[in-house]
Design a protein around this motif. Structure first.
Motif, PDB file in Angstrom:
ATOM      1  N   GLU A  85       0.814  -1.212   0.000  1.00 41.81           N
ATOM      2  CA  GLU A  85       0.000   0.000   0.000  1.00 41.81           C
ATOM      3  C   GLU A  85       0.850   1.265   0.000  1.00 41.81           C
ATOM      4  N   ARG A  86       2.156   1.090   0.176  1.00 44.33           N
ATOM      5  CA  ARG A  86       3.113   2.210   0.143  1.00 44.33           C
ATOM      6  C   ARG A  86       2.667   3.351   1.073  1.00 44.33           C
ATOM      7  N   ARG A  87       2.489   3.001   2.317  1.00 46.38           N
ATOM      8  CA  ARG A  87       2.103   3.976   3.331  1.00 46.38           C
ATOM      9  C   ARG A  87       3.140   5.091   3.391  1.00 46.38           C
ATOM     10  N   PRO A  88       2.722   6.367   3.340  1.00 42.56           N
ATOM     11  CA  PRO A  88       3.691   7.475   3.322  1.00 42.56           C
ATOM     12  C   PRO A  88       4.676   7.442   4.480  1.00 42.56           C
ATOM     13  N   GLU A  89       4.209   7.027   5.652  1.00 38.92           N
ATOM     14  CA  GLU A  89       5.101   6.988   6.810  1.00 38.92           C
ATOM     15  C   GLU A  89       6.237   5.985   6.599  1.00 38.92           C
ATOM     16  N   LEU A  90       5.932   4.874   5.915  1.00 37.09           N
ATOM     17  CA  LEU A  90       6.967   3.882   5.648  1.00 37.09           C
ATOM     18  C   LEU A  90       7.935   4.375   4.589  1.00 37.09           C
ATOM     19  N   THR A  91       7.431   4.969   3.519  1.00 36.18           N
ATOM     20  CA  THR A  91       8.322   5.437   2.452  1.00 36.18           C
ATOM     21  C   THR A  91       9.184   6.605   2.910  1.00 36.18           C
ATOM     22  N   ARG A  92       8.734   7.337   3.930  1.00 33.58           N
ATOM     23  CA  ARG A  92       9.597   8.389   4.484  1.00 33.58           C
ATOM     24  C   ARG A  92      10.781   7.770   5.219  1.00 33.58           C
ATOM     25  N   LEU A  93      10.554   6.604   5.832  1.00 36.21           N
ATOM     26  CA  LEU A  93      11.641   5.916   6.525  1.00 36.21           C
ATOM     27  C   LEU A  93      12.565   5.216   5.543  1.00 36.21           C
ATOM     28  N   ASN A  94      11.978   4.537   4.565  1.00 39.51           N
ATOM     29  CA  ASN A  94      12.749   3.804   3.558  1.00 39.51           C
ATOM     30  C   ASN A  94      12.193   4.158   2.183  1.00 39.51           C
ATOM     31  N   PRO A  95      12.933   4.892   1.374  1.00 41.13           N
ATOM     32  CA  PRO A  95      12.427   5.322   0.064  1.00 41.13           C
ATOM     33  C   PRO A  95      11.956   4.180  -0.826  1.00 41.13           C
ATOM     34  N   SER A  96      12.480   2.958  -0.609  1.00 36.41           N
ATOM     35  CA  SER A  96      12.022   1.829  -1.415  1.00 36.41           C
ATOM     36  C   SER A  96      10.618   1.395  -1.039  1.00 36.41           C
ATOM     37  N   GLY A  97      10.165   1.802   0.137  1.00 39.86           N
ATOM     38  CA  GLY A  97       8.848   1.405   0.612  1.00 39.86           C
ATOM     39  C   GLY A  97       8.767  -0.028   1.081  1.00 39.86           C
ATOM     40  N   MET A  98       9.934  -0.681   1.249  1.00 43.49           N
ATOM     41  CA  MET A  98       9.966  -2.095   1.603  1.00 43.49           C
ATOM     42  C   MET A  98      10.319  -2.298   3.070  1.00 43.49           C
ATOM     43  N   THR A  99       9.912  -3.426   3.580  1.00 39.30           N
ATOM     44  CA  THR A  99      10.284  -3.861   4.921  1.00 39.30           C
ATOM     45  C   THR A  99      11.468  -4.817   4.817  1.00 39.30           C
ATOM     46  N   PRO A 100      12.230  -4.936   5.932  1.00 39.47           N
ATOM     47  CA  PRO A 100      12.054  -4.353   7.251  1.00 39.47           C
ATOM     48  C   PRO A 100      12.777  -3.009   7.389  1.00 39.47           C
ATOM     49  N   VAL A 101      12.317  -2.245   8.378  1.00 39.59           N
ATOM     50  CA  VAL A 101      12.970  -0.992   8.756  1.00 39.59           C
ATOM     51  C   VAL A 101      13.056  -0.956  10.274  1.00 39.59           C
ATOM     52  N   LEU A 102      14.245  -0.706  10.799  1.00 38.21           N
ATOM     53  CA  LEU A 102      14.452  -0.612  12.247  1.00 38.21           C
ATOM     54  C   LEU A 102      14.712   0.846  12.611  1.00 38.21           C
ATOM     55  N   VAL A 103      13.933   1.356  13.550  1.00 36.42           N
ATOM     56  CA  VAL A 103      14.090   2.736  14.025  1.00 36.42           C
ATOM     57  C   VAL A 103      14.560   2.681  15.466  1.00 36.42           C
ATOM     58  N   GLU A 104      15.714   3.293  15.728  1.00 35.57           N
ATOM     59  CA  GLU A 104      16.275   3.334  17.079  1.00 35.57           C
ATOM     60  C   GLU A 104      16.265   4.769  17.588  1.00 35.57           C
ATOM     61  N   THR A 105      15.769   4.938  18.805  1.00 32.81           N
ATOM     62  CA  THR A 105      15.738   6.249  19.435  1.00 32.81           C
ATOM     63  C   THR A 105      16.542   6.181  20.723  1.00 32.81           C
ATOM     64  N   ASP A 106      17.540   7.029  20.814  1.00 31.19           N
ATOM     65  CA  ASP A 106      18.422   7.080  21.983  1.00 31.19           C
ATOM     66  C   ASP A 106      18.515   8.528  22.422  1.00 31.19           C
ATOM     67  N   GLY A 107      17.754   8.857  23.478  1.00 30.22           N
ATOM     68  CA  GLY A 107      17.704  10.258  23.882  1.00 30.22           C
ATOM     69  C   GLY A 107      17.012  11.075  22.804  1.00 30.22           C
ATOM     70  N   GLY A 108      17.692  12.081  22.315  1.00 29.25           N
ATOM     71  CA  GLY A 108      17.125  12.917  21.269  1.00 29.25           C
ATOM     72  C   GLY A 108      17.566  12.521  19.874  1.00 29.25           C
ATOM     73  N   LYS A 109      18.291  11.411  19.758  1.00 28.10           N
ATOM     74  CA  LYS A 109      18.806  10.987  18.454  1.00 28.10           C
ATOM     75  C   LYS A 109      18.028   9.790  17.919  1.00 28.10           C
ATOM     76  N   THR A 110      17.764   9.817  16.621  1.00 25.59           N
ATOM     77  CA  THR A 110      17.053   8.730  15.968  1.00 25.59           C
ATOM     78  C   THR A 110      17.885   8.190  14.818  1.00 25.59           C
ATOM     79  N   LEU A 111      18.002   6.885  14.766  1.00 23.95           N
ATOM     80  CA  LEU A 111      18.716   6.212  13.690  1.00 23.95           C
ATOM     81  C   LEU A 111      17.744   5.292  12.971  1.00 23.95           C
ATOM     82  N   VAL A 112      17.694   5.407  11.647  1.00 23.70           N
ATOM     83  CA  VAL A 112      16.841   4.551  10.828  1.00 23.70           C
ATOM     84  C   VAL A 112      17.734   3.623  10.011  1.00 23.70           C
ATOM     85  N   VAL A 113      17.533   2.324  10.163  1.00 23.33           N
ATOM     86  CA  VAL A 113      18.319   1.325   9.436  1.00 23.33           C
ATOM     87  C   VAL A 113      17.353   0.527   8.557  1.00 23.33           C
TER      88      VAL A 113
END
Length: 228
Positions: free
Chosen positions: A39-67
């Motif tokens: 369905e290419r949800r906009p929230e997912l494509t913002r995290l991963n431009p390919s729109g594919m899974t998986p995507v891991l989001v790590e939040t440490d304090g005020g920092k966010t890492l998207v893998v």
């Protein structure tokens, strides 16, 4: 400070399952967001431009890492959570693990998933009509060839890469498990592979996968049976 992790995944996606198995084996806590990637949800494509899974989001304090994507996530987890070590303890084991990861990510995915899972799962999810019998036959023939190769490895080794459980085992189990969900793995013809899969299936990290269900796609009766 504790790192908060969120995994965006599709439960019946072999790549997502590889990551879930690694997170579970390493006993890393995480939140889950089940995605309908088609369905290419906009929230997912913002995290991963390919729109594919998986995507891991790590939040440490005020920092966010998207893998994004399974290989990047698996190698990232090996760096940030080195124990238990899942790549291999020496150069030879690590090289073999990487080779087998590539085998399942490319060769198996193209020759087996691209036919069997496309016909039995993706067509239903996308409303593309009935499965093509010719593609199903070709996918099952390719599956048997891959099982034969895994059978050969396991008659010579304790685990796929050698003496220890590794990401190679999780890559193989993740792929086989989705096909097994639909009942297409001829386990009785490959006893060494069956024994290996039983060991993987019995690990605590595998239990969440056995509870996976998707509306309109029911698993075969033996899917969550540890003794088949």
């Amino acid at each position: 400070m504790t790192v908060e992790r969120t995994l965006h995944h599709f439960p019946l996606d072999p790549a997502s399952r590889q990551v879930r198995l690694a997170l579970g084996e390493k006993r890393v806590a995480f939140h889950e967001v089940a995605e309908r990637y088609w369905e290419r949800r906009p929230e997912l494509t913002r995290l991963n431009p390919s729109g594919m899974t998986p995507v891991l989001v790590e939040t440490d304090g005020g920092k966010t890492l998207v893998v994004c994507e399974s290989r990047a996530i698996l190698e990232h987890l090996e760096e940030v959570t080195p124990e238990p070590e899942l790549m291999g303890r020496d150069l030879a084991e690590r090289a073999e693990t990487r080779r087998l990861l590539q085998w399942f990510d490319r060769k198996f995915d193209y020759e087996v998933n691209g036919l069997l899972l496309h016909e039995k799962m993706e067509k239903r999810l996308l409303g593309l009509g009935a499965p093509d019998p010719a593609n199903m036959r070709a996918g099952r023939e390719a599956l048997r060839a891959h099982l034969g190769y895994v059978e050969k490895l396991l008659t010579e080794r304790d685990w796929l890469n050698g003496r220890r459980l590794s990401l190679a085992d999780f890559a193989a189990a993740a792929n086989f498990s989705v096909i097994d969900y639909f009942g297409d793995v001829p386990w009785t013809d490959f006893p060494a592979a069956r024994t290996w899969y039983t060991k993987i299936k019995s690990r605590p990290c595998f239990r969440p996968l056995l509870t996976d269900r998707w509306p309109g796609l029911a698993p075969v009766a033996h899917y969550d049976d540890l003794d088949f």
